[in-house]
Scaffold this motif. Structure first.
Motif, PDB file in Angstrom:
ATOM      1  N   THR A 142       0.807  -1.225   0.000  1.00 21.37           N
ATOM      2  CA  THR A 142       0.000   0.000   0.000  1.00 21.37           C
ATOM      3  C   THR A 142       0.836   1.270   0.000  1.00 21.37           C
ATOM      4  O   THR A 142       0.519   2.243  -0.702  1.00 21.37           O
ATOM      5  CB  THR A 142      -0.960   0.011   1.197  1.00 21.37           C
ATOM      6  OG1 THR A 142      -1.789  -1.160   1.135  1.00 21.37           O
ATOM      7  CG2 THR A 142      -1.830   1.261   1.199  1.00 21.37           C
ATOM      8  N   ASP A 143       1.911   1.305   0.774  1.00 23.63           N
ATOM      9  CA  ASP A 143       2.705   2.532   0.894  1.00 23.63           C
ATOM     10  C   ASP A 143       3.321   2.968  -0.435  1.00 23.63           C
ATOM     11  O   ASP A 143       3.673   4.145  -0.596  1.00 23.63           O
ATOM     12  CB  ASP A 143       3.806   2.358   1.942  1.00 23.63           C
ATOM     13  CG  ASP A 143       3.263   2.355   3.365  1.00 23.63           C
ATOM     14  OD1 ASP A 143       2.086   2.715   3.555  1.00 23.63           O
ATOM     15  OD2 ASP A 143       4.007   1.960   4.282  1.00 23.63           O
ATOM     16  N   GLY A 163       0.403  -7.455 -13.702  1.00 27.55           N
ATOM     17  CA  GLY A 163       0.238  -8.672 -12.923  1.00 27.55           C
ATOM     18  C   GLY A 163      -0.665  -8.453 -11.728  1.00 27.55           C
ATOM     19  O   GLY A 163      -1.510  -9.302 -11.401  1.00 27.55           O
ATOM     20  N   LEU A 164      -0.510  -7.318 -11.059  1.00 29.06           N
ATOM     21  CA  LEU A 164      -1.336  -7.012  -9.899  1.00 29.06           C
ATOM     22  C   LEU A 164      -2.800  -6.856 -10.292  1.00 29.06           C
ATOM     23  O   LEU A 164      -3.704  -7.357  -9.594  1.00 29.06           O
ATOM     24  CB  LEU A 164      -0.832  -5.735  -9.225  1.00 29.06           C
ATOM     25  CG  LEU A 164      -1.582  -5.292  -7.963  1.00 29.06           C
ATOM     26  CD1 LEU A 164      -1.490  -6.345  -6.863  1.00 29.06           C
ATOM     27  CD2 LEU A 164      -1.035  -3.952  -7.464  1.00 29.06           C
ATOM     28  N   PHE A 165      -3.061  -6.176 -11.392  1.00 28.08           N
ATOM     29  CA  PHE A 165      -4.443  -6.017 -11.842  1.00 28.08           C
ATOM     30  C   PHE A 165      -5.077  -7.378 -12.134  1.00 28.08           C
ATOM     31  O   PHE A 165      -6.229  -7.631 -11.764  1.00 28.08           O
ATOM     32  CB  PHE A 165      -4.501  -5.138 -13.084  1.00 28.08           C
ATOM     33  CG  PHE A 165      -5.896  -4.981 -13.629  1.00 28.08           C
ATOM     34  CD1 PHE A 165      -6.789  -4.100 -13.041  1.00 28.08           C
ATOM     35  CD2 PHE A 165      -6.323  -5.727 -14.724  1.00 28.08           C
ATOM     36  CE1 PHE A 165      -8.090  -3.962 -13.527  1.00 28.08           C
ATOM     37  CE2 PHE A 165      -7.614  -5.594 -15.221  1.00 28.08           C
ATOM     38  CZ  PHE A 165      -8.500  -4.710 -14.607  1.00 28.08           C
ATOM     39  N   HIS A 166      -4.326  -8.249 -12.780  1.00 28.76           N
ATOM     40  CA  HIS A 166      -4.842  -9.588 -13.060  1.00 28.76           C
ATOM     41  C   HIS A 166      -5.213 -10.308 -11.760  1.00 28.76           C
ATOM     42  O   HIS A 166      -6.283 -10.927 -11.664  1.00 28.76           O
ATOM     43  CB  HIS A 166      -3.814 -10.411 -13.829  1.00 28.76           C
ATOM     44  CG  HIS A 166      -4.014 -11.878 -13.676  1.00 28.76           C
ATOM     45  ND1 HIS A 166      -5.114 -12.536 -14.189  1.00 28.76           N
ATOM     46  CD2 HIS A 166      -3.291 -12.817 -13.005  1.00 28.76           C
ATOM     47  CE1 HIS A 166      -5.046 -13.814 -13.865  1.00 28.76           C
ATOM     48  NE2 HIS A 166      -3.961 -14.007 -13.150  1.00 28.76           N
ATOM     49  N   LEU A 181     -10.994  -6.145  -1.252  1.00 28.12           N
ATOM     50  CA  LEU A 181     -10.464  -5.011  -2.012  1.00 28.12           C
ATOM     51  C   LEU A 181     -10.844  -3.700  -1.332  1.00 28.12           C
ATOM     52  O   LEU A 181     -10.002  -2.810  -1.168  1.00 28.12           O
ATOM     53  CB  LEU A 181     -10.982  -5.041  -3.447  1.00 28.12           C
ATOM     54  CG  LEU A 181     -10.585  -3.863  -4.343  1.00 28.12           C
ATOM     55  CD1 LEU A 181      -9.074  -3.745  -4.464  1.00 28.12           C
ATOM     56  CD2 LEU A 181     -11.217  -4.000  -5.736  1.00 28.12           C
ATOM     57  N   ARG A 182     -12.100  -3.597  -0.903  1.00 26.42           N
ATOM     58  CA  ARG A 182     -12.531  -2.368  -0.209  1.00 26.42           C
ATOM     59  C   ARG A 182     -11.793  -2.189   1.102  1.00 26.42           C
ATOM     60  O   ARG A 182     -11.449  -1.059   1.491  1.00 26.42           O
ATOM     61  CB  ARG A 182     -14.045  -2.407   0.013  1.00 26.42           C
ATOM     62  CG  ARG A 182     -14.856  -2.184  -1.257  1.00 26.42           C
ATOM     63  CD  ARG A 182     -16.321  -1.970  -0.954  1.00 26.42           C
ATOM     64  NE  ARG A 182     -16.955  -3.187  -0.459  1.00 26.42           N
ATOM     65  CZ  ARG A 182     -17.571  -4.063  -1.248  1.00 26.42           C
ATOM     66  NH1 ARG A 182     -17.643  -3.860  -2.543  1.00 26.42           N
ATOM     67  NH2 ARG A 182     -18.138  -5.137  -0.730  1.00 26.42           N
ATOM     68  N   GLN A 183     -11.502  -3.282   1.787  1.00 25.98           N
ATOM     69  CA  GLN A 183     -10.794  -3.194   3.058  1.00 25.98           C
ATOM     70  C   GLN A 183      -9.344  -2.762   2.876  1.00 25.98           C
ATOM     71  O   GLN A 183      -8.743  -2.201   3.796  1.00 25.98           O
ATOM     72  CB  GLN A 183     -10.872  -4.535   3.795  1.00 25.98           C
ATOM     73  CG  GLN A 183     -12.259  -4.844   4.338  1.00 25.98           C
ATOM     74  CD  GLN A 183     -12.412  -6.275   4.814  1.00 25.98           C
ATOM     75  OE1 GLN A 183     -11.425  -7.002   4.975  1.00 25.98           O
ATOM     76  NE2 GLN A 183     -13.649  -6.701   5.029  1.00 25.98           N
ATOM     77  N   TRP A 188      -6.719   1.689  -3.200  1.00 21.59           N
ATOM     78  CA  TRP A 188      -6.726   0.470  -3.994  1.00 21.59           C
ATOM     79  C   TRP A 188      -7.936   0.423  -4.920  1.00 21.59           C
ATOM     80  O   TRP A 188      -7.820   0.032  -6.079  1.00 21.59           O
ATOM     81  CB  TRP A 188      -6.717  -0.754  -3.077  1.00 21.59           C
ATOM     82  CG  TRP A 188      -5.374  -1.074  -2.521  1.00 21.59           C
ATOM     83  CD1 TRP A 188      -4.790  -0.514  -1.419  1.00 21.59           C
ATOM     84  CD2 TRP A 188      -4.442  -2.028  -3.032  1.00 21.59           C
ATOM     85  NE1 TRP A 188      -3.544  -1.071  -1.203  1.00 21.59           N
ATOM     86  CE2 TRP A 188      -3.308  -2.002  -2.174  1.00 21.59           C
ATOM     87  CE3 TRP A 188      -4.454  -2.900  -4.109  1.00 21.59           C
ATOM     88  CZ2 TRP A 188      -2.201  -2.816  -2.380  1.00 21.59           C
ATOM     89  CZ3 TRP A 188      -3.343  -3.727  -4.315  1.00 21.59           C
ATOM     90  CH2 TRP A 188      -2.233  -3.675  -3.460  1.00 21.59           C
ATOM     91  N   VAL A 189      -9.088   0.789  -4.391  1.00 18.23           N
ATOM     92  CA  VAL A 189     -10.304   0.798  -5.206  1.00 18.23           C
ATOM     93  C   VAL A 189     -10.128   1.745  -6.387  1.00 18.23           C
ATOM     94  O   VAL A 189     -10.487   1.426  -7.525  1.00 18.23           O
ATOM     95  CB  VAL A 189     -11.525   1.188  -4.360  1.00 18.23           C
ATOM     96  CG1 VAL A 189     -12.770   1.346  -5.225  1.00 18.23           C
ATOM     97  CG2 VAL A 189     -11.763   0.152  -3.250  1.00 18.23           C
ATOM     98  N   ARG A 190      -9.557   2.915  -6.116  1.00 13.21           N
ATOM     99  CA  ARG A 190      -9.334   3.910  -7.165  1.00 13.21           C
ATOM    100  C   ARG A 190      -8.315   3.408  -8.184  1.00 13.21           C
ATOM    101  O   ARG A 190      -8.499   3.565  -9.399  1.00 13.21           O
ATOM    102  CB  ARG A 190      -8.864   5.224  -6.534  1.00 13.21           C
ATOM    103  CG  ARG A 190      -8.724   6.374  -7.528  1.00 13.21           C
ATOM    104  CD  ARG A 190      -8.361   7.670  -6.830  1.00 13.21           C
ATOM    105  NE  ARG A 190      -7.049   7.621  -6.197  1.00 13.21           N
ATOM    106  CZ  ARG A 190      -6.842   7.637  -4.880  1.00 13.21           C
ATOM    107  NH1 ARG A 190      -7.864   7.704  -4.038  1.00 13.21           N
ATOM    108  NH2 ARG A 190      -5.618   7.591  -4.392  1.00 13.21           N
TER     109      ARG A 190
END
Length: 230
Positions: A142-143, A163-166, A181-183, A188-190
């Protein structure tokens, strides 16, 4: 102007490790050919593949390249420089490598077989134990996603983000995946929404073999038996 051709992508009829390769090539407007490997033919083909695994990229020269991360980075290097898919900054380049390693090793690497390999019933039984460590591991990235930037790479995505999107796209197929994902947070959602709108990526996702049809995923798997694309 004709598109540059990166070669032939060899992989099974699974929505797994070859997806980022195809998405990146599509985003970069690089031509490629798919060779779908059936399980019966894999026995004889395996010995010819680098590292004895798939995906493999058969280059226009005929040389075979293995390891999905190496292939993805190779394709990124063929892309137009203005896409900035390969970070010039050493710190960002190291972060991209770490990201790709994270999503392709346990626990995050379990996302692909949960979708494509285990039976739908086996997958459902494994989820309560499998999902928490997956999201905990992803949270460690996240950072690297700045509040004022749309992508981990800054104003533009780097190669490992495909790769992350997949992985997140497959995670959302699993019960509890959307909640996870929301958590992870609004950033991340954006990011996921931004990435899904990238030219080439959006079109690839809309036109790839559909889930629930038997066109993709091992027989009996969640991917093969369930419409996840509605």
């Amino acid at each position: 102007m004709a598109c540059a051709n990166v070669g032939e992508i060899w992989y099974f009829a699974l929505r797994a490790r070859a997806e980022p390769l195809r998405m990146l090539a599509s985003h970069a407007k690089l031509a490629y050919t798919d060779r779908i490997i059936t399980f019966p033919e894999w026995g004889e083909l395996k010995a010819t593949c680098p590292g004895g695994g798939l995906p493999v990229l058969k280059l226009p020269s005929g040389e075979l390249m293995g390891e999905s991360g190496d292939i993805l980075l190779h394709i990124a290097k063929q892309a137009p420089p203005e896409l900035q898919l390969v970070p010039a900054d050493e710190k960002l380049a190291a972060a991209a490598t770490l990201m790709y390693t994270t999503i392709n090793t346990p626990p995050v690497g379990m996302v692909n077989p949960l979708n494509n390999w285990f039976s739908a019933e086996e997958s459902a039984a494994k989820l309560p134990e499998a999902l928490p460590p997956i999201f905990a591991k992803l949270a460690g990235l996240t950072d690297a996603l700045k509040d004022d930037k749309p992508f981990f790479g800054g104003d533009k995505p780097h190669w490992a983000e495909f790769g992350l999107f997949h992985i997140l796209n497959n995670l959302k197929n699993l019960k509890g995946g959307n909640d996870g994902l929301r958590q992870l947070g609004e950033k991340w959602v954006r990011w996921y929404a931004n990435f899904g709108e990238l030219p080439g990526v959006k079109e690839y996702v809309a036109n790839r073999p559909r889930s629930g049809t038997g066109e993709t995923g091992k027989e009996g798997s969640l991917m093969a038996t369930t419409n996840l694309d509605a």
